[in-house]
Design an enzyme around this catalytic site. Structure first.
Site, short mmCIF file in Angstrom:
data_model
loop_
_atom_site.label_atom_id
_atom_site.label_comp_id
_atom_site.label_asym_id
_atom_site.label_seq_id
_atom_site.Cartn_x
_atom_site.Cartn_y
_atom_site.Cartn_z
N LYS A 1 49.33 -2.29 -10.38
CA LYS A 1 48.27 -2.87 -9.54
C LYS A 1 46.92 -2.27 -9.88
O LYS A 1 45.90 -2.97 -9.86
CB LYS A 1 48.59 -2.67 -8.06
CG LYS A 1 47.59 -3.43 -7.18
CD LYS A 1 48.06 -3.64 -5.77
CE LYS A 1 47.05 -4.52 -5.02
NZ LYS A 1 47.43 -4.76 -3.63
N GLU B 1 57.81 -6.25 -2.38
CA GLU B 1 56.61 -6.14 -3.22
C GLU B 1 56.92 -5.43 -4.53
O GLU B 1 56.31 -5.72 -5.56
CB GLU B 1 55.49 -5.41 -2.46
CG GLU B 1 54.96 -6.16 -1.25
CD GLU B 1 54.04 -7.33 -1.61
OE1 GLU B 1 53.80 -7.55 -2.82
OE2 GLU B 1 53.57 -8.01 -0.69
N ARG C 1 43.80 -10.99 -10.88
CA ARG C 1 44.34 -10.44 -9.65
C ARG C 1 45.12 -11.48 -8.85
O ARG C 1 46.00 -11.13 -8.06
CB ARG C 1 43.19 -9.86 -8.81
CG ARG C 1 43.68 -9.11 -7.60
CD ARG C 1 42.60 -8.26 -6.96
NE ARG C 1 43.14 -7.53 -5.83
CZ ARG C 1 42.49 -6.57 -5.18
NH1 ARG C 1 41.27 -6.23 -5.56
NH2 ARG C 1 43.05 -5.94 -4.17
N HIS D 1 53.25 -16.33 3.08
CA HIS D 1 52.25 -16.30 4.15
C HIS D 1 52.41 -17.48 5.10
O HIS D 1 52.23 -17.35 6.32
CB HIS D 1 50.84 -16.31 3.55
CG HIS D 1 50.40 -14.98 3.05
ND1 HIS D 1 49.24 -14.80 2.33
CD2 HIS D 1 50.95 -13.74 3.15
CE1 HIS D 1 49.09 -13.52 2.01
NE2 HIS D 1 50.12 -12.86 2.50
N HIS E 1 53.43 -15.29 -2.44
CA HIS E 1 52.69 -15.13 -1.19
C HIS E 1 52.22 -16.44 -0.58
O HIS E 1 52.04 -16.50 0.64
CB HIS E 1 51.50 -14.19 -1.41
CG HIS E 1 51.89 -12.75 -1.48
ND1 HIS E 1 52.79 -12.27 -2.40
CD2 HIS E 1 51.50 -11.67 -0.73
CE1 HIS E 1 52.93 -10.96 -2.21
NE2 HIS E 1 52.18 -10.57 -1.22
N HIS F 1 56.32 -9.12 6.82
CA HIS F 1 55.59 -9.64 5.66
C HIS F 1 56.45 -9.61 4.40
O HIS F 1 56.54 -10.60 3.66
CB HIS F 1 54.32 -8.83 5.43
CG HIS F 1 53.61 -9.16 4.16
ND1 HIS F 1 52.97 -10.36 3.95
CD2 HIS F 1 53.45 -8.45 3.02
CE1 HIS F 1 52.45 -10.38 2.73
NE2 HIS F 1 52.72 -9.23 2.15
N ARG G 1 27.57 -0.97 8.77
CA ARG G 1 27.44 -1.67 7.49
C ARG G 1 28.15 -0.95 6.33
O ARG G 1 27.80 -1.13 5.17
CB ARG G 1 25.97 -1.92 7.14
CG ARG G 1 25.28 -2.88 8.11
CD ARG G 1 23.91 -3.28 7.60
NE ARG G 1 23.35 -4.31 8.47
CZ ARG G 1 22.57 -4.05 9.52
NH1 ARG G 1 22.27 -2.78 9.81
NH2 ARG G 1 22.10 -5.02 10.26
N LYS H 1 41.41 -4.62 -0.72
CA LYS H 1 41.45 -5.79 0.16
C LYS H 1 41.70 -5.33 1.58
O LYS H 1 42.69 -4.65 1.86
CB LYS H 1 42.54 -6.77 -0.27
CG LYS H 1 42.17 -7.65 -1.45
CD LYS H 1 43.24 -8.70 -1.67
CE LYS H 1 42.88 -9.67 -2.77
NZ LYS H 1 43.91 -10.71 -2.97
N ASN I 1 49.58 -12.49 -6.15
CA ASN I 1 49.99 -13.34 -5.02
C ASN I 1 51.30 -14.08 -5.29
O ASN I 1 51.65 -14.99 -4.53
CB ASN I 1 48.88 -14.35 -4.70
CG ASN I 1 47.62 -13.68 -4.17
OD1 ASN I 1 47.68 -12.88 -3.25
ND2 ASN I 1 46.49 -13.98 -4.79
N GLU J 1 39.19 -10.87 -7.57
CA GLU J 1 39.99 -12.08 -7.78
C GLU J 1 39.10 -13.25 -8.19
O GLU J 1 39.20 -14.36 -7.66
CB GLU J 1 40.77 -12.42 -6.50
CG GLU J 1 42.03 -13.24 -6.75
CD GLU J 1 42.91 -13.33 -5.52
OE1 GLU J 1 43.27 -14.46 -5.16
OE2 GLU J 1 43.24 -12.28 -4.94
#
Length: 558
Positions: free
Chosen positions: A414, A373, A431, A442, A438, A456, A309, A331, A435, A424
């Site tokens: 960032k 990026e 945030r 993606h 993206h 990517h 956990r 993330k 993207n 986000e």
């Protein structure tokens, strides 16, 4: 436009700072310190002498009358006072650096700590018969040194520079080595991610993997870790990391190696990592260390978020893409058949070590992909986009100064965005702006099946051009911006248009992927659009027909 200068490093750039010599009794701190001070044009101070002067009695008497605890308290105060003053060369007692407050003061005052590391043979020869060292009075020097080395060496390893003092070399030779190291030394840049009690630092600089143990030790819950890496990165950097961790007395409970590539961001790989962690007997104070690119960072971070956990974890990104983007912000996640990053968790690292030196081992294609990026951050920032157009080619060519600047400024941008909108949740902007490109990228990447035919960053490069074209089609920016973005991507060797790829796509497939994107809301498409570099916003009312028309214009069928 001129290339921004790198921060001045060492005395060679005219910047003086305090040099703190640490090490065992007999390592030569005083003799080397006096010579080093002369060469650097700084005053020399010996902490033991300063303590004796302040107390009006020798250290042996302080120990005998008041005990070690009293001595250490006085030592801490004296060293703290010296560190707060003008630059000096300071030789410390053998136990001084083991005090956490003293180590923190060295760091806080911008001093360089140098460990003079000597062998047992050298130390024995130098300390035997010296009555001025209280710990050796009426004691076996071998037993004392063995005990002290076991306790102190892992702490000394947290010094900024380690100099090995060979048995047959004199103090002049050792001073030569120390002076050379000081002349080229500069601390890594340290960028804070402000998230309250979950905040952490991003360290950017060369040579950080070899010093990982020293750098991460202060943030570890306990001195034990489990490393997750991949089959490409492991042979290059795992040995260096292990040596750095072990020198700081950090136990490596497990090393888990997954296949290289996007395919490892899977349920199966997650299960493999979790089972390996459990088999190694990790507990909640075991820190997971991710050594690799974005795939390893996302996978290891998600494993850390779910094992028991939640375990602490540290990012050591080894690709440009991971250093400028995926390692920062917490993330974590894996891919599903339905799309990229659809299973995951927000789980902030304890620290990020972005070692720009390891970027020299990257294949050119990986370096280019990571640069996409950087270009994205340039478009978000505005002024950085001008830097990208002026100097991005140098970064892609492997120029160390350009790469350091790209990583540092990307992380700075960032970190600020993440601190303002960690999960986000901002209704607009926040945030989500990260993207940019993206949603398209993606979808294209998912259609290629994560089999390595499209990296990517290559998908992001195409996505940036499509986002600019969509923005122009909707009337938010001039068409010249889209052409400018695509021209820059092409100039650094990245694919700039869908038509640049060796395979075709259907409008239906890409639209289906974008509707399943985790950023979509209520089935509607959401895009990050541009008015100009530095003027970026989110839009959730983009007509599907407009996107479909753009994709057809770009060569997609259907």
């Amino acid at each position: 436009m001129t290339m921004p200068a790198s921060p001045g490093e060492g005395f060679t750039a005219g910047r003086a700072f305090t040099v703190v010599l640490v090490g065992m009794p007999g390592a030569g701190k005083t003799s080397v310190g006096r010579r080093l001070a002369q060469r650097l044009g700084l005053p020399f101070k010996d902490a033991d002498s300063e303590i004796e002067a302040a107390a009006g009695q020798p250290i042996t008497e302080i120990f005998a009358r008041y005990g070690e605890a009293h001595f250490r308290e006085g030592e801490r105060r004296v060293i703290g006072r010296i560190l707060e003053g003008p630059p000096v060369v300071l030789a410390t007692g053998g136990g001084a650096f083991n005090d956490p407050e003293t180590r923190a003061a060295v760091k806080a005052n911008g001093a360089a700590a140098i460990w003079l590391r000597a062998s047992m043979q050298t130390l024995l020869r130098r300390v035997s018969g010296r009555a001025t060292r209280p710990m050796f009075l009426n004691a076996d020097p071998v037993e004392v040194l063995t005990r002290l080395m076991t306790a102190r060496h892992p702490i000394y390893a947290e010094a900024d520079i380690v100099i090995d003092c060979l048995d047959d070399e004199g103090p002049e030779t050792t001073t030569d080595k120390v002076a050379a190291a000081v002349g080229s030394w500069g601390p890594p840049a340290r960028l804070p991610v402000q998230l309250g009690d979950r905040g952490y630092d991003i360290l950017v600089g060369a040579g950080l993997v070899s010093r990982a143990g020293a750098l991460i030790a202060p943030v570890l819950a306990a001195k034990r870790v489990a490393i997750v890496t991949d089959a490409s990165v492991g042979p290059l950097h795992l040995g260096t990391l292990r040596a750095g961790l072990e020198s700081a007395g950090i136990e490596i409970r497990a090393t888990v190696t997954v296949p290289a590539g996007e395919a490892s961001k899977s349920v199966a790989s997650l299960a493999t990592v979790l089972e390996a962690l459990m088999e190694a007997g990790v507990d909640r104070q075991t820190t997971v260390v991710a050594l690799g690119g974005g795939v390893v960072g996302d996978l290891a971070g998600f494993a850390a978020a779910t094992a028991l956990r939640g375990l602490p974890f540290i990012q050591i990104p080894t690709t440009l893409l991971a250093q400028v983007d995926s390692s920062v912000g917490g993330k974590t996640g894996i891919n599903l058949k339905a799309g990229k990053n659809l299973a995951g968790a927000f789980h902030q690292p304890r620290m990020v070590l972005a070692d720009t030196g390891v970027l020299s081992t990257l294949p050119v294609r990986e370096l280019r992909a990571g640069y996409a990026e950087v270009a994205k951050h340039g478009l978000l920032h505005g002024a950085m986009w001008e830097w990208c157009e002026g100097f991005g080619a140098r970064a892609v060519a492997g120029d160390a100064a350009a790469l350091r600047h790209a990583v540092l400024e990307s992380c700075r941008l960032k970190a600020g965005v993440v601190a303002a909108d960690e999960r986000e949740e901002s209704a607009e902007g926040g945030r989500a702006l990260l993207n940019l490109g993206h949603t398209f990228g993606h979808a294209i990447e998912a259609e290629c099946g994560y089999d390595g035919t499209l990296l990517h960053g290559e998908g992001v490069a195409i996505g940036l051009g499509l986002a600019a074209r969509l923005s122009a089609r909707l009337g938010y920016c001039d068409a010249a911006l889209a052409a400018r973005v695509e021209a820059h991507m092409a100039s650094v060797g990245l694919p700039a248009r869908i038509r640049d790829l060796p395979r075709g796509f259907t409008v239906e497939a890409l639209m289906g992927r974008m509707r399943k994107d985790k950023k979509a809301r209520d089935g509607g498409l959401r895009f990050v659009l541009l008015r100009a570099p530095g003027d970026v916003f989110t839009a959730g009312d983009v007509p599907a027909a407009t996107v479909e028309a753009l994709l057809r214009e770009e060569g997609c069928t259907g």
